[in-house]
Design an enzyme around this catalytic site. Structure first.
Site, PDB file in Angstrom:
ATOM      1  N   HIS B 131      20.360  28.049  81.979  1.00 24.73           N
ATOM      2  CA  HIS B 131      19.504  27.412  82.603  1.00 24.73           C
ATOM      3  C   HIS B 131      19.091  28.878  83.603  1.00 24.73           C
ATOM      4  O   HIS B 131      19.385  29.830  84.686  1.00 24.73           O
ATOM      5  CB  HIS B 131      20.261  26.701  83.108  1.00 24.73           C
ATOM      6  CG  HIS B 131      19.425  25.123  84.198  1.00 24.73           C
ATOM      7  ND1 HIS B 131      18.820  25.274  85.062  1.00 24.73           N
ATOM      8  CD2 HIS B 131      18.999  23.927  83.624  1.00 24.73           C
ATOM      9  CE1 HIS B 131      18.736  24.217  85.398  1.00 24.73           C
ATOM     10  NE2 HIS B 131      18.550  23.433  84.164  1.00 24.73           N
ATOM     11  N   ASP B 207      28.583  28.691  83.831  1.00 24.86           N
ATOM     12  CA  ASP B 207      28.326  27.734  84.368  1.00 24.86           C
ATOM     13  C   ASP B 207      28.418  27.158  83.674  1.00 24.86           C
ATOM     14  O   ASP B 207      28.680  26.855  82.238  1.00 24.86           O
ATOM     15  CB  ASP B 207      26.654  27.937  84.310  1.00 24.86           C
ATOM     16  CG  ASP B 207      26.160  27.100  84.462  1.00 24.86           C
ATOM     17  OD1 ASP B 207      26.250  25.902  84.662  1.00 24.86           O
ATOM     18  OD2 ASP B 207      24.772  26.684  84.322  1.00 24.86           O
ATOM     19  N   GLN B 210      27.351  22.029  81.845  1.00 20.96           N
ATOM     20  CA  GLN B 210      27.687  21.587  80.593  1.00 20.96           C
ATOM     21  C   GLN B 210      28.966  21.393  79.586  1.00 20.96           C
ATOM     22  O   GLN B 210      28.859  20.703  79.538  1.00 20.96           O
ATOM     23  CB  GLN B 210      26.054  21.600  79.155  1.00 20.96           C
ATOM     24  CG  GLN B 210      25.039  21.982  79.578  1.00 20.96           C
ATOM     25  CD  GLN B 210      24.582  20.510  79.799  1.00 20.96           C
ATOM     26  OE1 GLN B 210      24.964  19.167  79.229  1.00 20.96           O
ATOM     27  NE2 GLN B 210      23.829  20.047  80.730  1.00 20.96           N
ATOM     28  N   CYS B 371      14.412  23.641  81.109  1.00 21.19           N
ATOM     29  CA  CYS B 371      14.484  24.739  82.441  1.00 21.19           C
ATOM     30  C   CYS B 371      15.566  25.874  81.757  1.00 21.19           C
ATOM     31  O   CYS B 371      15.930  26.056  82.089  1.00 21.19           O
ATOM     32  CB  CYS B 371      16.050  24.561  83.019  1.00 21.19           C
ATOM     33  SG  CYS B 371      14.916  22.687  84.557  1.00 21.19           S
TER      34      CYS B 371
HETATM   35  C1  LIG Z   1      23.286  24.505  81.650  1.00 19.59           C
HETATM   36  C2  LIG Z   1      23.205  23.928  83.095  1.00 19.59           C
HETATM   37  N1  LIG Z   1      23.514  24.976  84.021  1.00 19.59           N
HETATM   38  C3  LIG Z   1      22.873  24.398  85.385  1.00 19.59           C
HETATM   39  C4  LIG Z   1      22.392  23.508  85.390  1.00 19.59           C
HETATM   40  C5  LIG Z   1      22.340  22.977  87.016  1.00 19.59           C
HETATM   41  O1  LIG Z   1      22.860  21.723  87.365  1.00 19.59           O
HETATM   42  P1  LIG Z   1      22.149  21.007  88.922  1.00 19.59           P
HETATM   43  O2  LIG Z   1      20.728  20.482  88.928  1.00 19.59           O
HETATM   44  O3  LIG Z   1      23.132  19.808  88.691  1.00 19.59           O
HETATM   45  O4  LIG Z   1      22.814  21.984  90.221  1.00 19.59           O
HETATM   46  C6  LIG Z   1      22.456  22.400  84.226  1.00 19.59           C
HETATM   47  C7  LIG Z   1      21.751  21.558  84.388  1.00 19.59           C
HETATM   48  O5  LIG Z   1      20.745  20.639  83.743  1.00 19.59           O
HETATM   49  C8  LIG Z   1      22.195  23.258  82.869  1.00 19.59           C
HETATM   50  O6  LIG Z   1      22.723  22.478  82.284  1.00 19.59           O
END
Ligand SMILES: Cc1ncc(COP(=O)(O)O)c(C=O)c1O
Lengths: 148, 413
Positions: B131, B207, B210, B371
């Site tokens: 992401h 991370d 998910q 993203c």
């Molecule tokens: C794999 C992954 N990492 C990071 C994020 C970022 O999360 P947040 O927007 O809650 O900070 C997301 C959210 O869509 C995600 O799916």
């Protein structure tokens, strides 16, 4: 002045056409149909500089100015977007810069587009309108500089 | 009578659905089908009630007052920290730092640990399926320090670990990997990645945006050095998340932001910082949402992650089976180990057109690059259509998706 239908008259036509449909499925079908019928843009025009910013799908828009009249051509990789831009072309193409700048485009709201489209997509539609009006403004300024 | 097909392996989906008021909504004149759970999950009534209860009965600033309300608010806030610690099996509550979400957790590590430890010529390894929030902070850091960012390639949604082994060297200082891909649904083999990285002397950040809602998370067994997740993807409120870090690492890291809460003593000459976790929690935190995170985590635990996972896996298998029967449809991301997410493209059709026409039938999916633009570039596509499942979704809803897609294709092609 252009010698054919005014922008307002074309807008009214569109509003009447959409009034025939009772469901959004039908409205979308019509928009998709308009998208399919819009002549594809030649590849030479599909350049980054012709892209409209603010759209999720890619939209290319080019304009031409001849004898005081602006004409638009456009394309998109998404068919509903292409249908929307096709409507804008039908309304705005072949008019003078002043007519385009002053167009209020109330039909977009009247056919329910602004309330139905998710905000991001409605923004894309407004970005197309803005780009077309910017073209008109640019031609008007250029005109006044050469003639004024 | 509850219909038997809404009960999978002990999960009473009908009863669960009744606890999520947003699922009663009509969209475009139809009952909402919510398949955008990877973006954010809907909230159960207990979470909504807990938020109202917090602001109705407890609102006060934390760690400051000696009055009753301040003590009660602090107790709720800290109890939520304990709940988060238990949820991911962290060894101590000092290793649980409240953040705004996953993005802030990753940025915190990049700006504090990264600024202090990364030098010119060092290497940071991420993957092709990250992401943007696990790409951009490292790009910024690498640019500033003259370090190098490398990517583990993927094929058909699976990371190529042999390539990873080749990338690892004594220059590798950090490996930061998504546990579950939001765009593909892949469950990455993080245990093995962590072992390999540690052997090379590198730290590992996971991370967990998910994964936390679907998998059993044990940061000690996993042995990751940092782990971040967001409350809003685990049925909790937006605006709050957790960064876990190994205590020794966190202790050695400089603070992220300066302000109140994070200090021990301030004179004009010098400030000494507060102990963990407060060193990283400058200013008045998001107390209300933090306090309610506990309610959300307990809600999930009470239903049981395994039951939820079985149900979601069943939906995923069913949806995949149905989708591939549509002409021209191609699943993007066919890893053997997947959870909750099915991403796909359809020949000659732009994902956005599908998204609009499904929305017109009350079906919420995500379309676009999710993203994860580098990943989309790997596949040579501008984006996909993504359906992601949660505990409250049903096979009937999957059927609606399939019918919606069939109708959309009829209109578009
Ligand atoms: C794999 C992954 N990492 C990071 C994020 C970022 O999360 P947040 O927007 O809650 O900070 C997301 C959210 O869509 C995600 O799916």
């Amino acid at each position: 002045m252009s010698d054919h239908k005014s922008i307002q008259a074309i807008e009214d036509e569109l509003v009447e056409e959409f009034a025939l449909f009772d469901s959004w499925d039908d409205k979308y079908e019509y928009i998709i149909d308009m998208g399919k019928k819009l002549a594809p843009l030649e590849n030479e025009h599909k350049l980054d500089e012709n892209k409209v910013r603010g759209c999720q799908s890619t939209v290319w828009l080019v304009s031409d100015y001849k004898d005081g009249i602006i004409s638009f051509k456009a394309d998109s990789d998404a068919i509903i977007t292409k249908g929307l831009v096709s409507m804008l072309i039908r309304v705005l193409s072949n008019h003078t810069p002043d007519e385009i700048i002053e167009a209020d485009l109330g039909f977009i709201q009247k056919i329910g587009m602004t309330t139905h489209l998710a905000q991001t997509r409605a923004n894309g539609l407004l970005a197309m309108v803005k780009q077309m009006k910017n073209f008109a403004l640019a031609y008007k300024i250029k005109n006044s500089m050469t003639h004024g | 009578m509850i219909e038997s097909n809404t009960i999978t392996k002990g999960l009473d989906v009908e009863a669960i659905r009744q606890q999520f008021p947003a699922l009663n909504r009509q969209v475009k004149g139809q009952p909402l089908v919510y398949f955008d759970n990877a973006a954010t999950t809907q909230k159960p009534q207990v979470v909504i009630d807990a938020l109202v209860d917090y602001y109705t009965n407890f609102n006060a600033n934390v760690h400051r007052g000696i009055h009753t309300l301040a003590e009660e608010a602090t107790a709720l806030f800290e109890a939520s920290r304990n709940a988060a610690q238990q949820f991911i099996h962290a060894s101590s509550r000092e290793g649980i730092i409240f953040t705004r979400g996953t993005t802030e957790g990753i940025n915190l590590v990049a700006y504090t640990w990264g600024r202090k430890n990364i030098k010119a010529g060092d290497e940071i390894i991420i993957t092709e399926m990250e992401h943007h929030s696990n790409i951009v902070p490292w790009q910024i850091l690498c640019e500033e320090k003259g370090a190098v960012l490398k990517m583990i390639p993927q094929q058909n949604g699976e990371l190529l670990l042999d390539e990873f082994k080749k990338l690892l060297s004594s220059k590798t200082k950090l490996v930061s990997v998504v546990h579950v891909s939001n765009a593909l649904g892949t469950v990455n083999p993080v245990e093995e990645i962590i072992k390999l990285a540690h052997q090379a002397g590198a730290l590992v950040m996971i991370d967990g945006a998910q994964s936390t809602v679907h998998l059993d998370i044990d940061v000690q067994a996993m042995d990751c050095d940092f782990f971040a997740f967001s409350s809003h993807k685990v049925y909790g409120p937006t605006g709050i998340g957790v960064l876990y870090g190994k205590k020794k690492l966190l202790e050695a890291m400089p603070p992220f932001q300066g302000g109140g809460e994070m200090i021990k003593e301030v004179t004009l000459e010098k400030t000494t910082y507060a102990d963990l976790p407060y060193k990283f929690e400058a200013g008045t935190p998001n107390i209300g949402d933090a306090a309610v995170l506990k309610t959300a985590l307990e809600f999930v635990t009470k239903i049981g992650k395994e039951k939820i996972r079985n149900h979601e896996n069943e939906l995923l298998a069913y949806a995949t089976e149905q989708l591939v029967q549509l002409p021209g449809l191609r699943i993007i991301g066919t890893a053997a180990n997947k959870v909750s997410v099915v991403s796909f493209v359809i020949d000659k059709v732009h994902p956005q057109d599908i998204g609009i026409l499904l929305d017109n039938r009350g079906i919420a999916v995500r379309t676009g690059h999710h993203c994860a633009q580098p990943l989309m570039q790997c596949y040579g596509i501008p984006g996909t259509i993504r359906a992601s499942f949660a505990m409250y979704n049903t096979k009937e809803e999957v059927d609606k998706l399939i019918v919606g897609l069939q109708k959309a294709l009829k209109m578009l092609l």
